[in-house]
Scaffold this motif. Structure first.
Motif, PDB file in Angstrom:
ATOM      1  N   MET A 160      50.976  18.771  64.760  1.00 49.73           N
ATOM      2  CA  MET A 160      50.097  17.901  65.550  1.00 49.73           C
ATOM      3  C   MET A 160      49.229  18.757  66.468  1.00 49.73           C
ATOM      4  SD  MET A 160      50.831  14.867  64.523  1.00 49.73           S
ATOM      5  CE  MET A 160      50.201  13.742  65.726  1.00 49.73           C
ATOM      6  N   LEU A 161      47.979  18.347  66.617  1.00 49.51           N
ATOM      7  CA  LEU A 161      47.022  19.007  67.501  1.00 49.51           C
ATOM      8  C   LEU A 161      46.764  18.131  68.719  1.00 49.51           C
ATOM      9  CD1 LEU A 161      44.500  19.944  64.707  1.00 49.51           C
ATOM     10  CD2 LEU A 161      45.702  21.617  66.118  1.00 49.51           C
ATOM     11  N   HIS A 162      46.610  18.770  69.871  1.00 46.29           N
ATOM     12  CA  HIS A 162      46.289  18.040  71.100  1.00 46.29           C
ATOM     13  C   HIS A 162      45.342  18.881  71.941  1.00 46.29           C
ATOM     14  CE1 HIS A 162      49.333  14.975  70.454  1.00 46.29           C
ATOM     15  NE2 HIS A 162      50.120  15.948  70.066  1.00 46.29           N
ATOM     16  N   VAL A 163      44.368  18.233  72.528  1.00 47.80           N
ATOM     17  CA  VAL A 163      43.467  18.890  73.474  1.00 47.80           C
ATOM     18  C   VAL A 163      43.906  18.487  74.876  1.00 47.80           C
ATOM     19  CG1 VAL A 163      41.107  19.106  74.286  1.00 47.80           C
ATOM     20  CG2 VAL A 163      41.555  18.882  71.842  1.00 47.80           C
ATOM     21  N   VAL A 164      44.219  19.483  75.682  1.00 47.13           N
ATOM     22  CA  VAL A 164      44.607  19.251  77.072  1.00 47.13           C
ATOM     23  C   VAL A 164      43.734  20.151  77.933  1.00 47.13           C
ATOM     24  CG1 VAL A 164      46.456  19.334  78.774  1.00 47.13           C
ATOM     25  CG2 VAL A 164      46.983  18.745  76.398  1.00 47.13           C
ATOM     26  N   GLY A 165      42.912  19.520  78.769  1.00 51.17           N
ATOM     27  CA  GLY A 165      41.982  20.301  79.573  1.00 51.17           C
ATOM     28  C   GLY A 165      41.023  21.043  78.673  1.00 51.17           C
ATOM     29  N   ASN A 166      41.006  22.345  78.777  1.00 51.87           N
ATOM     30  CA  ASN A 166      40.119  23.161  77.964  1.00 51.87           C
ATOM     31  C   ASN A 166      40.907  23.992  76.954  1.00 51.87           C
ATOM     32  OD1 ASN A 166      37.537  23.928  77.247  1.00 51.87           O
ATOM     33  ND2 ASN A 166      37.555  25.717  78.589  1.00 51.87           N
ATOM     34  N   GLN A 167      42.075  23.473  76.530  1.00 57.91           N
ATOM     35  CA  GLN A 167      42.940  24.188  75.600  1.00 57.91           C
ATOM     36  C   GLN A 167      43.265  23.310  74.395  1.00 57.91           C
ATOM     37  OE1 GLN A 167      44.136  27.451  75.988  1.00 57.91           O
ATOM     38  NE2 GLN A 167      42.717  27.514  77.706  1.00 57.91           N
ATOM     39  N   LEU A 168      43.403  23.929  73.240  1.00 55.81           N
ATOM     40  CA  LEU A 168      43.837  23.247  72.025  1.00 55.81           C
ATOM     41  C   LEU A 168      45.267  23.692  71.728  1.00 55.81           C
ATOM     42  CD1 LEU A 168      43.196  21.510  69.509  1.00 55.81           C
ATOM     43  CD2 LEU A 168      42.411  23.615  68.403  1.00 55.81           C
TER      44      LEU A 168
END
Length: 183
Positions: free
Chosen positions: A172-180
């Motif tokens: 699973m991929l998630h974008v949190v803030g400016n990070q992948l």
């Protein structure tokens, strides 16, 4: 005199609180309107796998054999050659990217402005074209990322970059803030 003051207070209270509905105030103010739809309403499978909203406010839902577009009044099915569309994202080019089992692509407006499906599978090396189910898709910076059971793909608008992890399952991929993040 006291009766007159009480009467004026009563009229003031009625004017403030009694007419509040006339000014648009609602006792349900702040609550979201919720509307439920059945598979019969949109004429599709009963499971929606993913959802996105385009900049123009249209809603898109991943379903069996394609996606559904909803404008608040009407449902339109946009076909895709796969079983279930599990993953949707709006790309940096404002196009809708979709992925399902062994299929990946985007919806591009034709001359009349109607969205048509364009497969991106031919852009992948043949050994990566049997991907299995896509678990999610995210847009990060100027790319669209797709996560499959053993593979992560990055589409930069012209080519794919491929990361293969044969021992991983259901990444699973998630974008949190400016990070992948991948997990």
């Amino acid at each position: 005199m006291q009766f007159c003051v009480m009467r004026m207070t009563l009229w003031a209270a009625l004017a403030i609180f009694g007419c509040s509905n006339l000014t648009g105030y609602s006792t349900e103010s702040g609550l979201r309107n919720i509307e439920t739809f059945t598979a019969r309403d949109y004429r599709g499978h009963n499971q929606m796998w993913s959802a996105v909203q385009s900049r123009d406010g249209l809603l898109y839902f991943g379903n069996r054999g394609g996606i559904f577009q909803y404008d608040g009044y009407h449902w339109v099915k946009l076909p895709m050659p796969t079983t279930f569309v599990r993953s949707l994202t709006i790309g940096p080019d404002e196009l809708i990217y979709a992925a399902g089992t062994d299929e990946i692509g985007r919806y591009v407006p034709n001359r009349e402005g109607k969205l048509t499906y364009e497969s991106l599978l031919p852009q992948l090396p043949e050994k990566y074209q049997r991907l299995g189910p896509c678990w999610n898709a995210v847009t990060f910076h100027n790319s669209v990322f797709f996560s499959f059971s053993e593979t992560v793909l990055q589409w930069d608008g012209t080519t794919f970059k491929v990361w293969s992890e044969p021992l991983a399952k259901r990444q699973m991929l998630h974008v949190v803030g400016n990070q992948l993040y991948l997990h």
